[in-house]
Design a protein around this motif. Structure first.
Motif: not given
Ligand code: ATP
Ligand code: MG
Lengths: 278, 357
Positions: B13, B18, B37-44, B82, B159, B192
């Motif tokens: 991004y 990410v 952990p939170s922000g590790s990119g799982k949802t992405t 989620q 989640e 997580h």
């Molecule tokens: N549309 C976007 N634009 C910019 N950055 C993004 C976007 N979507 C996600 N990110 C960044 O990508 C990283 C991973 O986000 P993601 O949502 O995949 O984390 P996660 O592992 O699902 O976390 P959580 O457990 O908190 O849900 C984060 O740092 C987030 O800020």
């Protein structure tokens, strides 16, 4: 405790401000108008009888309804698209939408009406462009037509319809739309089965606002209709101030008020917007 | 044959990466958990699998054919978001019916399919309620039913249990497992919560800062973590730094606080001047005197005791201010340490795991 006492006084003052203002400045004159309609030029119901029998009046009323329906339809459609891009668009597009929606608010309705005349008159910008580009060979008569009245009214009403629509669209969880796509729905399936039902409350609100507002429109039809396209508000004005027919003007006003009240009540009854909101 | 696989999937991004180079195989019928952990990119990553987010690089394959460019609506994957993402204007039954209507399934079959899945997820008697009239757990069941009713090739769950209270979460964990077994659908589950991951998965993929750091069965990852991050993320573990590691055949020796410690190590340790030794608390034991039979023992002081019911948690401090944790059964007749006491902590040499990163 002085502060508690002060708060109570403040609450009382704030609570009663609106009723106290509404009573002398709204209810009392309204009752006066009602009284006129029954007493001028002489006591009786003759003003109301004329309301439902006079061909002129009925023609004006029908024209008013036709124009208002058209204006409502076009305004709400335009507003729906604008609101969509305002809520779901890219940041740049959102900014453009905001400018388009808010700027008209800062320009007086009179100036906007004259602005349309400048654009639409026989030697106006629109005709110049059409003539120059060869689309037409003779200038179009656009001013003092229903077309120009509708155009001017739509231009005025669109922002008012945008707000209730944008507000319901903002409440939609974007994940719901993703979910629909993820299950295999086409864009149109998602629109008709998820997006449209979820925005229905806003559509109803926008329709009521635009339609009721349009019924009482005065300046725009007066300027752009130029006396040819007379709507009910202008007709009342003529009765009151040109033919000094106070009693009949008052009866028309009461009739308009009743129509607006009945229509709003009906719309609320039929569509029940409070049930649509979750 | 791997049903779904990814190859070098990355997402950026702006200038920020990410997700980097995710390569994973998801087998047919598998329960895969993405843990991190939170922000590790799982949802992405899940969104990329679903087709809602386009990867900046890399490919996705389904039964060997490239589906990277295939739009989400054509992938035939189910997704539980989620926060559920139910349609608020539709009843539970209509929500579940939605994907069947999209597919133009005949009325009779739709009705029977919906009733069947309502029974499967345990929503009998709630079919005519709107989502706002359902509890969190019931909404979750509707979301599950809606994602499963059309027989998806893959079920993606982001989640799904995190918003529920503990009892409901445990109950739904059991039901998720049952649904997985009964439907035979491949599940990709994001969490997580490490205990959830251990309890549910056939395979766990650990994410850290956009990287896939380890993939394997829960047992393998628990027993053989690749990195210090994985070791600490999954379950509790004690980490002891080793000075001057020397490899001796299949054994690595080093010192900590003057004590010689040993652990099995097969790969070559040349070039490392320091490393860590990780030991799960369940392999450790405490005693008042230095045990004779164990090579790995540390003298520690009891800092703190926390009574937890069945067990008592000990916080122990070793040399160099190193803090170790450990729990003993509360009712054991044998040795009960007291606060401030100096005791010995020991473990069998083969239970230690050498970590270099
Ligand atoms: N549309 C976007 N634009 C910019 N950055 C993004 C976007 N979507 C996600 N990110 C960044 O990508 C990283 C991973 O986000 P993601 O949502 O995949 O984390 P996660 O592992 O699902 O976390 P959580 O457990 O908190 O849900 C984060 O740092 C987030 O800020
Ligand atoms: Mg997430």
């Amino acid at each position: 405790m002085g502060s508690v006492r002060q708060t109570q006084v403040l609450q009382t003052v704030l609570l009663w401000t609106l009723p106290v203002l509404v009573l002398p400045f709204y209810i009392a004159p309204l009752l006066g108008v009602f009284e006129w309609s029954l007493s001028r030029p002489e006591p009786g119901l003759q003003n109301y009888v004329r309301l439902v029998t006079d061909g002129d009046v009925i023609a004006v009323l029908l024209r008013t309804f036709r124009i208002c329906l058209l204006v409502t339809l076009i305004s709400v459609l335009c507003a729906y698209l604008l609101a969509y891009h305002w809520v779901f668009g890219s940041p740049a597009r959102r900014l453009i939408m905001e400018i388009c929606i808010f700027i008209p608010f800062w320009i007086s309705v009179l100036i906007r009406a004259f602005g349309w005349i400048v654009l639409l008159r026989t030697k106006g910008v629109a005709n110049d462009i059409l003539l120059f580009s060869g689309v037409i060979s003779d200038p179009l008569y656009l001013v003092r037509t229903e077309f120009s009245v509708v155009l001017g009214m739509v231009h005025f009403m669109v922002p008012f319809a945008v707000f209730p629509l944008a507000s319901v669209m903002r409440q939609i969880d974007p994940k719901i739309l993703l979910a629909s796509r993820g299950m295999g729905a086409s864009a149109s399936f998602t629109f008709f089965n998820a997006f449209l039902p979820l925005t229905l409350a806003g559509i109803v609100a926008a329709i009521i606002i635009v339609f009721v507002f349009s019924l009482g429109f005065f300046i725009t039809p007066a300027v752009l209709g130029g006396g040819k396209i007379v709507m009910i508000a202008e007709y009342i004005y003529i009765q009151m101030f040109q033919t000094t027919n106070w009693g009949f003007g008052a009866a028309l006003s009461v009739g308009l008020l009743a129509i607006v009240a009945i229509l709003s009540a009906l719309l609320f009854r039929v569509i029940r917007p409070e049930r649509l909101v979750r | 044959m791997a049903q779904i696989s990814t190859n070098g999937v990355s997402k950026r991004y702006g200038g920020i990466t990410v997700l980097s180079e995710i390569g994973i195989e998801i087998n047919d019928g598998e329960f895969l958990t993405l843990l991190g952990p939170s922000g590790s990119g799982k949802t992405t990553f899940l969104m990329i699998l679903a087709g809602f987010v386009e990867p900046s690089a890399g490919q996705l394959f389904k039964n060997g054919s490239d589906i990277t460019q295939l739009p989400a609506e054509q992938r035939n994957f189910g997704m539980v978001f989620q926060g559920y993402a139910l349609f608020p204007h539709l009843t539970a039954r209509q929500n579940i019916d939605y994907p069947l209507r999209i597919r133009g399934v005949p009325q009779d079959k739709r009705r029977s399919d919906v009733e069947r899945i309502i029974g499967t997820v345990g929503l009998d008697g709630h079919g005519d309620k709107k989502p706002s009239q359902l509890s969190g757990g019931q909404q979750q069941r509707v979301a599950l039913a809606r994602a499963l009713v059309f027989g998806p090739d893959l079920l993606l769950l982001d989640e799904p249990l995190s918003a529920l209270d503990r009892n409901m979460r445990e109950q739904l964990q059991v039901e998720l497992k049952r649904l997985h077994r009964e439907t035979g659908t491949t599940f990709v589950f994001v969490t997580h919560d490490q205990s959830e991951a251990l309890a549910l998965s056939d395979k766990i993929a650990i994410f850290d800062q956009g990287k896939l750091v380890q993939t394997g069965t829960p047992e393998t990852i628990y027993r053989e973590p690749n990195t210090r991050f994985v070791a600490e993320f999954l379950g509790s573990i004690n980490i002891v730094p080793l000075q001057g590691p020397v490899q001796d055949g299949s054994v690595l020796r080093g010192t900590f606080g003057g004590q010689l410690l040993a652990a099995p190590q097969s790969s070559d340790m040349n070039g490392y001047t320091s490393c860590c030794l990780a030991i799960r608390p369940e392999h450790m034991r405490v005693s008042r005197d230095r045990p004779q039979d164990s090579t790995n023992a540390l003298k520690v002081q009891v800092r703190d005791l926390t009574y937890q019911g069945a067990t008592t948690d000990l916080v122990l401090s070793a040399a160099d201010e190193l803090i170790l944790t450990f729990s003993v059964p509360s009712t054991t007749a044998e040795f009960q340490p007291r606060a401030g006491e100096k005791i010995w902590l020991s473990w069998p040499a083969d239970k230690g795991k050498v970590l270099t990163v």
